[in-house]
Design a protein around this motif. Structure first.
Motif, mmCIF file in Angstrom:
data_model
loop_
_atom_site.group_PDB
_atom_site.id
_atom_site.type_symbol
_atom_site.label_atom_id
_atom_site.label_comp_id
_atom_site.label_asym_id
_atom_site.label_seq_id
_atom_site.Cartn_x
_atom_site.Cartn_y
_atom_site.Cartn_z
ATOM 1 N N UNK A 42 0.865 -1.185 0.000
ATOM 2 C CA UNK A 42 0.000 0.000 0.000
ATOM 3 C C UNK A 42 0.905 1.240 0.000
ATOM 4 N N UNK A 43 0.294 2.421 0.077
ATOM 5 C CA UNK A 43 1.098 3.634 -0.094
ATOM 6 C C UNK A 43 2.216 3.725 0.954
ATOM 7 N N UNK A 44 1.858 3.439 2.224
ATOM 8 C CA UNK A 44 2.865 3.544 3.297
ATOM 9 C C UNK A 44 3.988 2.533 3.060
ATOM 10 N N UNK A 45 3.609 1.337 2.658
ATOM 11 C CA UNK A 45 4.599 0.295 2.393
ATOM 12 C C UNK A 45 5.546 0.718 1.272
ATOM 13 N N UNK A 46 4.971 1.350 0.259
ATOM 14 C CA UNK A 46 5.806 1.802 -0.865
ATOM 15 C C UNK A 46 6.799 2.864 -0.397
ATOM 16 N N UNK A 47 6.298 3.813 0.392
ATOM 17 C CA UNK A 47 7.182 4.886 0.900
ATOM 18 C C UNK A 47 8.345 4.254 1.665
ATOM 19 N N UNK A 48 8.005 3.216 2.452
ATOM 20 C CA UNK A 48 9.037 2.591 3.287
ATOM 21 C C UNK A 48 10.074 1.860 2.443
ATOM 22 N N UNK A 49 9.667 1.431 1.249
ATOM 23 C CA UNK A 49 10.613 0.697 0.399
ATOM 24 C C UNK A 49 11.610 1.583 -0.329
ATOM 25 N N UNK A 50 11.281 2.865 -0.446
ATOM 26 C CA UNK A 50 12.123 3.753 -1.260
ATOM 27 C C UNK A 50 13.557 3.773 -0.726
ATOM 28 N N UNK A 51 14.493 3.751 -1.635
ATOM 29 C CA UNK A 51 15.902 3.743 -1.228
ATOM 30 C C UNK A 51 16.326 5.172 -0.909
#
Ligand code: ATP
Ligand code: MG
Length: 445
Positions: free
Chosen positions: A409-418
């Motif tokens: 989800x959006x939060x998960x994506x943000x957390x994945x960003x390098x």
């Protein structure tokens, strides 16, 4: 000498002035449930009006082989005007040789009047390629102008009889692809028949008769005279036949891949390119067989990708800036293809979209991945990335990252960003840019 004479007299493929073999259901075994209802109704209507009306060509061949036909063509002795008068929802198409499209529910059936075989008056180009072919003829003549014996069968769905002038049913049962007439002159009349021999034999698992096979290598160059639009159509049929891997293998085996897709041979000679192209073809085959949608843009993008990569690398080595260099490489590769293949503007647009998105998969920091995933062509570009990873061109880890990124989800994506490693260098500029992006997040990239 005597043998030659006998062969002449009994030549199985000489224009026979006799009735066709009539083959009953017990021998051809066609499952009537596989015959489109509309095709049957068209034949019934034609016959009810006193004409001949039979299913013909590839559909009969496929039915006997137990394959569900893609489409149904119907041959008749009625003229196009007579056909038109029998069906309310029908229209005449074509100028040189008119055929009739008959609409039955959601089906469109192509109804053609029997055509005469070529003779010395047929208009040909200087290589012997037939340019015009527009005289109506008898059913027997219609059979003789078809290419392979397995393609010259007529099926009457009313009586469930197959009419066979050239022993096509035997050839099909013996899994042999045999030409009607003398293969060399048939190839000269229409060089595309060489491609058809390869494609159809791959599709049906047939072996090429030695006489069909032998002249291909020496005559392959005739393909250069085929108009690009026709070649393109034929390549599309081949690539989307559901057996493209087998077709390309056979094309190489017959020495036919040179000059079809200019550079295809070069690509297939590069180990990485070969693996990538074969993976792409295998994945297209699997989609076709599963009745999933496919796109020519995607497949052509894969076929030409290693050319683009090579061209792009040369330009970067010559100090061109990466992005303009990629644009120039894409255009050059597509222009080279355009000489031979009439890639439409729309397909070229699809191809470029897929290519242009590839470098953006490398950016895994900042806002870029979040915007990337919203791109209308993201899905195709991502599928393309998976193939690049599978072929070893980019790390599998990169493809896996994007697979996971989509699932979050959006939060998960943000957390994945390098972490953005370029941040420090651009700090002063990026502040201003960040403010602008906050105001209009979808703009600029
Ligand atoms: P597919 O399964 O790809 O449709 P097909 O054999 O039905 O294969 P079509 O292009 O639909 O191919 O052609 C229908 C029929 O017209 C063929 O079966 C054959 O009898 C005849 N035909 C097509 N192309 C040629 C050709 N180049 N020369 C002679 N006959 C041809
Ligand atoms: Mg067909």
């Amino acid at each position: 000498m005597i043998r030659k004479l006998l062969r002449r007299v009994f030549r199985r493929d000489a224009p026979s002035r006799h009735a066709p073999a009539t083959i009953p259901h017990a021998r051809h075994g066609i499952d009537r449930a596989l015959v489109a209802v509309g095709a049957r109704r068209v034949c019934e209507t034609l016959q009810g009006a006193g004409f001949k009306g039979y299913i013909v060509g590839g559909a009969v061949r496929d039915l006997i082989a137990g394959i569900e036909p893609k489409d149904f063509d119907i041959a008749t002795d009625a003229t196009p005007d007579q056909v038109r008068a029998l069906f309310r929802r029908s229209r005449i198409i074509g100028r040189r040789f008119q055929i009739v499209h008959v609409m039955m529910g959601s089906e469109t059936l192509e109804v053609s009047t029997f055509r005469a075989a070529h003779d010395e008056n047929t208009l040909k180009d200087e290589h012997g390629r037939v340019l015009r072919d527009n005289i109506w003829g008898t059913m027997e003549e219609d059979a003789a102008r078809r290419d392979f014996t397995v393609n010259a069968l007529y099926y009457d769905p009313v009586t469930e009889t197959v009419f066979d002038y050239h022993r096509g049913v035997d050839d099909l049962k013996q899994k042999t692809m045999r030409m009607i007439g003398e293969p060399k002159s048939r190839y000269r009349e229409d060089p595309v028949r060489m491609l058809r021999a390869v494609r159809l034999s791959a599709k049906l698992g047939l072996t090429l008769d030695p006489a069909v096979r032998a002249p291909i290598k020496e005559m392959a160059a005739l393909m250069e005279n085929v108009p690009p639009a026709r070649l393109f159509d034929e390549m599309l049929k081949l690539l989307f036949s559901g057996c493209a891997v087998e077709c390309v293998k056979r094309l190489r085996h017959e020495g036919l891949h040179h000059g079809l897709l200019p550079l295809l041979d070069v690509i297939l000679d590069q180990p990485l390119g070969e693996k990538f192209v074969m993976l792409a073809l295998a994945s297209t085959d699997a989609r076709v067989r599963a009745d999933k949608p496919t796109s020519p843009g995607f497949l052509f993008a894969t076929l030409l990708w290693h050319e683009v990569l090579a061209n792009w690398a040369e330009r970067k080595a010559a100090q061109e800036l990466p992005v303009p260099a990629l644009f120039a490489a894409m255009d050059e590769v597509l222009d080279q293809q355009a000489e031979k293949l009439a890639i439409t503007r729309r397909i070229a647009g699809d191809i470029k979209d897929i290519w242009l998105l590839q470098p953006r998969f490398e950016k895994r920091s900042g806002k870029s991945p979040l915007r990337m995933i919203e791109q209308p062509r993201f899905r195709a570009a991502y599928d393309f990335l998976l193939l690049r990873a599978e072929s070893g061109e980019v790390p599998q880890e990169l493809a896996d990252w994007w697979t996971k990124f989509q699932d979050e989800d959006h939060a998960g994506r943000e957390a994945m960003l390098l972490p953005d490693t370029t941040k420090k260098k651009r700090r002063s500029r990026s502040r201003g840019r960040k403010a602008a992006e906050a105001a209009a997040p979808e703009a600029a990239d």
